[in-house]
Design an enzyme around this catalytic site. Structure first.
Site, mmCIF file in Angstrom:
data_model
loop_
_atom_site.group_PDB
_atom_site.id
_atom_site.type_symbol
_atom_site.label_atom_id
_atom_site.label_comp_id
_atom_site.label_asym_id
_atom_site.label_seq_id
_atom_site.Cartn_x
_atom_site.Cartn_y
_atom_site.Cartn_z
ATOM 1 N N SER A 256 -59.709 -45.438 -122.874
ATOM 2 C CA SER A 256 -58.826 -46.257 -122.039
ATOM 3 C C SER A 256 -59.451 -46.540 -120.687
ATOM 4 C CB SER A 256 -57.486 -45.541 -121.823
ATOM 5 O OG SER A 256 -56.705 -46.179 -120.849
ATOM 6 N N LYS A 257 -59.175 -47.739 -120.166
ATOM 7 C CA LYS A 257 -59.652 -48.112 -118.835
ATOM 8 C C LYS A 257 -58.949 -47.308 -117.743
ATOM 9 C CE LYS A 257 -56.434 -52.036 -118.595
ATOM 10 N NZ LYS A 257 -56.325 -53.509 -118.504
ATOM 11 N N ARG A 258 -57.891 -46.587 -118.128
ATOM 12 C CA ARG A 258 -57.178 -45.766 -117.145
ATOM 13 C C ARG A 258 -57.906 -44.460 -116.831
ATOM 14 N NH1 ARG A 258 -53.245 -47.446 -120.820
ATOM 15 N NH2 ARG A 258 -51.814 -49.038 -120.031
#
Length: 549
Positions: A256-258
């Site tokens: 995830s880009k998070r």
């Protein structure tokens, strides 16, 4: 593959190019190149609130760094422009009007509070919110009155309820969705811009897209988009859908880009006595924005995240393509590695140049099972691609990297950089080459000493004493050729009955601050006699009074 495929990559400029997005772009590009077709880059920027000022250009830069060039799109042009959805509103309005006139779509005036009440009621009944279609669709006069009252005005697509919606997917086969479970979804927002589900259908048709290759998370969007396509373009064949498998992080969970902002948030909460005012200043954000980020409410633009991490000295996981560039990976490595996440060539090949990837690509070999983003494997791939890179190509990649990370090595000429690259055989990343060589381009007073190296090498077993003798003999040597340096160090080691490392390592720490550098004989020769002696003197002065054990 006789059909010339027309594919597209359509990112939203709400963040940097994530490796998952890069894989989507790559698979679409590979199919277009394999079939001699067309690859389109389209920017889906209709969500005006979430767009970030740096994201679109970064996506373009990252795709170009990877070598994924588009045939139509921003900066390239083409017959189906404009390629920014925010510039195509007049096109969407035309098709929206047709749906309204044909009673295939209708206006809604629900406030956010009313929708939340509906949602809570559905949850209380242990169901999902399915919008209740009115028996009579509002007319234009009711729309005018609603606007005068300040109510939000949206448009919903009336999903046909005659039967199930059947999606034919290249990867997953035939998938059946109940129309009633999809519900009438919004196709125009209150701000007048279309939603993703509407705009992409119109654009895919007008741009003659034949194949839609995207992540599995988009599968639930497909039946609604397919129904919308059939409502608008009755006689046009549907594009072929291929939903790729999920990529799982080697740290657990979906990649995830998070991960980067979450890692920074954890670090801020863990570190002691962080000056939040200076941290906000480092990230070029306001104090209340930093507070909102720390509390998990909002996330600043990625340059702010990176700047705050640098200020704190916190290493964040590579998630976006630009992160891997800055970590010293080659674009050839990234293409090769990403291509094998959910696809295989049908044999045992793993290390594949881009030409082989194009030649071998076949949608039929996409896999259903999740793929693992194995960072150790990626590192092994990069080591091999660096080894395979021809001298000129590796030099070009190295020069680009040094410019991006603003390394002092960027000032070196091609001859010196080529020599350094040759001395770094077996390097895993371009960052390894930079780390081993950076000391050559620093002023003598800029050397920073690694505390562990000082304790282990200089302050143990008379490391400083050996260094003083080395200094004396280097000063007495007329010309510091590689051979002369080698003879000097080996001779001293034999004289003291020591291994060469016991003599060379104190010298290495003195000239570069760590135990890792280029081969010591080359290091001294390239650094030069005057600089070498000065750095030894600085080291002896700095640590000579400390107790040796």
């Amino acid at each position: 593959m006789s059909e010339k495929a027309v594919t597209r990559f359509a990112p939203s400029p709400t963040g940097y190019l994530h490796v998952g997005g890069a894989r989507t772009a790559l698979f679409n590009w590979l199919l277009a190149r394999r079939t001699g077709g067309t690859f389109i880059l389209r920017i889906e920027d209709t969500d005006q609130r979430r767009n970030t000022p740096t994201a679109m250009q970064q996506v373009i830069d990252d795709l170009r760094w990877l070598g994924i060039e588009w045939d139509e799109g921003p900066e390239a042009g083409g017959p189906n422009g404009p390629y920014l959805q925010s510039e195509r509103k007049h096109i969407y309005d035309k098709y929206l009007r047709r749906l309204l006139d044909e009673q295939k779509a209708y206006y809604c005036f629900d406030t956010p509070q009313e929708l939340e009440t509906m949602r809570e009621k559905a949850e209380g009944q242990k169901g999902n919110l399915t919008y209740l279609r009115p028996e009579r669709f509002p007319d234009e006069n009711e729309v005018r009155i609603a606007r005068e009252q300040g109510r939000p005005v949206t448009v919903r697509f009336a999903v046909p309820q005659e039967g199930p919606i059947v999606v034919q997917d290249v990867v997953r086969g035939e998938i059946t969705f109940a129309a009633a479970e999809i519900g009438d979804f919004i196709i125009q927002k209150n701000d007048g811009f279309p939603t993703y589900n509407f705009a992409c259908v119109v654009d895919d048709h007008l741009m003659n897209v034949t194949h839609i290759i995207r992540g599995q998370e988009h599968l639930n969007n497909t039946p609604g988009q397919q129904a919308l396509w059939q409502a608008l373009f009755t006689d046009a064949p549907l594009p072929k859908y291929a939903h790729m498998s999920v990529t799982v992080s080697d740290t657990g969970g979906k990649l995830s880009k998070r991960e980067r902002p979450e890692a920074l948030r954890r670090a801020i909460k863990t570190l002691q006595a962080v000056n939040l005012g200076r941290l906000a200043e480092a990230g070029a954000i306001a104090a209340d924005q930093l507070d909102s980020f720390i509390n998990g409410k909002t996330t600043p633009d990625m340059p702010s995240i990176d700047a705050m991490a640098r200020y704190l000295g916190v290493a964040l996981p590579e998630i976006n393509i630009v992160d891997f560039l800055k970590s010293g990976y080659l674009p050839e490595t990234m293409l090769n590695f990403l291509a094998l996440l959910g696809w295989n060539p049908g044999d045992n090949r793993e290390i594949m140049p881009v030409e082989e990837l194009v030649e071998s690509f076949d949608l039929a070999r996409l896999t259903k099972s999740n793929s693992l983003f194995d960072r150790q494997k990626l590192l092994a791939f990069n080591t091999e691609h660096i080894r395979m890179a021809a001298g000129g190509r590796l030099l070009g990649r190295l020069k680009d990297y040094l410019q991006v990370v603003e390394s002092p090595m960027a000032s070196a000429d091609d001859e010196l950089l080529s020599r350094i690259a040759g001395l770094c055989e077996g390097a895993r990343t371009l960052a390894d080459i930079d780390r081993k060589s950076r000391f050559l381009f620093l002023d003598n007073e800029e050397i920073e000493y690694d505390e562990k190296a000082v304790k282990k090498v200089l302050l143990k077993s008379d490391g400083l004493g050996i260094l003083a003798v080395v200094r004396e003999r280097l000063a007495a040597t007329d010309e510091l050729t590689e051979q002369a340096i080698e003879d000097l160090l080996r001779g001293l080691a034999e004289e003291r009955e020591l291994g060469l490392g016991k003599v060379a390592q104190p010298l290495r720490v003195a000239i570069c601050g760590t135990t890792i550098s280029l081969p010591i004989f080359d290091s001294i020769q390239m650094l030069g006699k005057a600089n070498t002696l000065k750095r030894i003197d600085n080291t002896l002065k700095k640590f000579g009074t400390q107790t040796q054990t």
